[in-house]
Scaffold this active site. Structure first.
Site, PDB file in Angstrom:
ATOM      1  N   SER A 105       0.667  -1.044   0.136  1.00 44.80           N
ATOM      2  CA  SER A 105      -0.028  -0.051   0.236  1.00 44.80           C
ATOM      3  C   SER A 105       1.068   1.162   0.302  1.00 44.80           C
ATOM      4  CB  SER A 105      -1.013  -0.053   1.230  1.00 44.80           C
ATOM      5  OG  SER A 105      -1.887   0.859   0.948  1.00 44.80           O
ATOM      6  N   GLU A 198      -2.152  -2.745  -7.868  1.00 44.67           N
ATOM      7  CA  GLU A 198      -3.408  -2.914  -7.013  1.00 44.67           C
ATOM      8  C   GLU A 198      -3.797  -1.408  -6.572  1.00 44.67           C
ATOM      9  OE1 GLU A 198      -3.824  -2.491  -3.360  1.00 44.67           O
ATOM     10  OE2 GLU A 198      -1.832  -1.744  -3.265  1.00 44.67           O
ATOM     11  N   HIS A 268      -5.338  -5.231  -1.373  1.00 44.44           N
ATOM     12  CA  HIS A 268      -6.118  -4.786  -0.077  1.00 44.44           C
ATOM     13  C   HIS A 268      -7.265  -5.943   0.144  1.00 44.44           C
ATOM     14  CE1 HIS A 268      -4.023  -1.002  -0.757  1.00 44.44           C
ATOM     15  NE2 HIS A 268      -4.356  -0.804   0.747  1.00 44.44           N
TER      16      HIS A 268
END
Length: 298
Positions: A105, A198, A268
């Site tokens: 992330s 992502e 996630h």
């Protein structure tokens, strides 16, 4: 950089604040692997939404980058804040004694920075998510890579896949973060790479805008291959954008010939398999599924 029982692993937060209680499940797992867990000063620290001030988060990470006795650094969570501390870090001692730096992330900025400097890092589950239901495979994939066990992945076929084979260094992470570091000292050359992407909690038109930007910057045209992971909790406006996340990505990559694997378990969601950033890999996208394996260690 393979770990063994008795090695030290540090937990720091380079971004959003976390509590010791939130870290305890991961600490228990890491100790069950025989590792000695060391907590940074950022665990439990608070400065608004951050795990302490920029200065504290920077010094905490720097401490463990410099400490040769620490064999791995595990980022506690994402959120926002890692890019704020990158440019003042010193990687001199780290270069003498490289170690795993782990997270995903917001930690994508750190992965990119390390890759630009010539180091592998590990895109993988973070301590805040260890208790999440369904995370067992993600945790086990992290353990295997940390301890040097062979690992490869096979995923089901997806309707949008473009078939083919590719070899190249594996790079990528969170699309929003990769987008924001273009033009910075953490940016890197995408040519000949297998890129994985992502994202989370973005408006669909934001996703489209970021892909347009990557394409206009020349980031997509010379890829060896592309892996699309979770696009979680995407949002739309009152007037719909007209495409979902995977349709948007398919449109922007349709003019190229490299293989594309959709719906790879990275991102996630609980099923977030560990990937080695910077390591040469082979991607095969076939009609019956896709396969990813590593070819060499740097």
């Amino acid at each position: 950089m393979n770990l063994q029982a008795g090695d030290k692993i540090a937990i720091v937060s380079t971004a959003r604040k976390v509590s010791l209680e939130e870290m305890q499940p991961a600490i228990t797992v890491l100790q069950s692997w025989g590792l000695e867990v060391i907590l940074g000063e950022t665990i439990g620290a608070e400065f608004h939404q951050f795990a302490g001030s920029d200065a504290l988060r920077r010094s905490d990470l720097q401490r463990f980058l410099d400490d040769a006795s620490v064999k791995a650094i595990l980022c506690a969570r994402g959120g926002y804040g890692t890019a704020r501390i990158l440019d003042d870090l010193d990687f001199t001692e780290f270069a003498r004694n490289p170690k795993w730096v782990i997270g995903f992330s917001d930690v994508t900025a750190l992965h990119a920075h390390l890759y630009k400097l010539g180091f592998e890092s590990l895109h993988a589950i973070m301590p805040i998510l260890f208790p999440r239901e369904g995370s067992e495979a993600a945790i086990e994939s992290l353990r295997k890579i940390l301890f040097g066990e062979a690992i490869s992945y096979e995923v089901p076929a997806h309707t949008f896949n473009r078939l083919g084979k590719a070899e190249g260094e594996l790079v990528g992470g969170n699309l929003s973060i990769l987008h924001t570091i273009i033009g910075t000292r953490s940016d890197f050359d995408y040519d000949g790479k297998i890129l994985f992407l992502e994202d989370l909690d973005e408006y669909l038109y934001h996703l489209d805008r970021m892909l347009v930007h990557l394409d206009r910057c020349g980031k997509l045209q010379n890829l060896a291959g592309l892996i699309i992971g979770h696009m979680s909790d995407m949002k739309d406006n009152l007037i719909p954008f007209g495409q979902n996340a995977y349709e948007i990505i398919r449109e922007h990559t349709s003019k190229y010939n490299f293989p594309v694997c959709f719906d790879f378990p990275v991102g996630h969601e609980a099923h977030n398999l560990a990937l080695v950033c910077g390591r040469k890999a082979r991607l095969e996208v076939g009609k019956d599924g896709s396969w990813l394996e590593y070819l060499a260690k740097n």
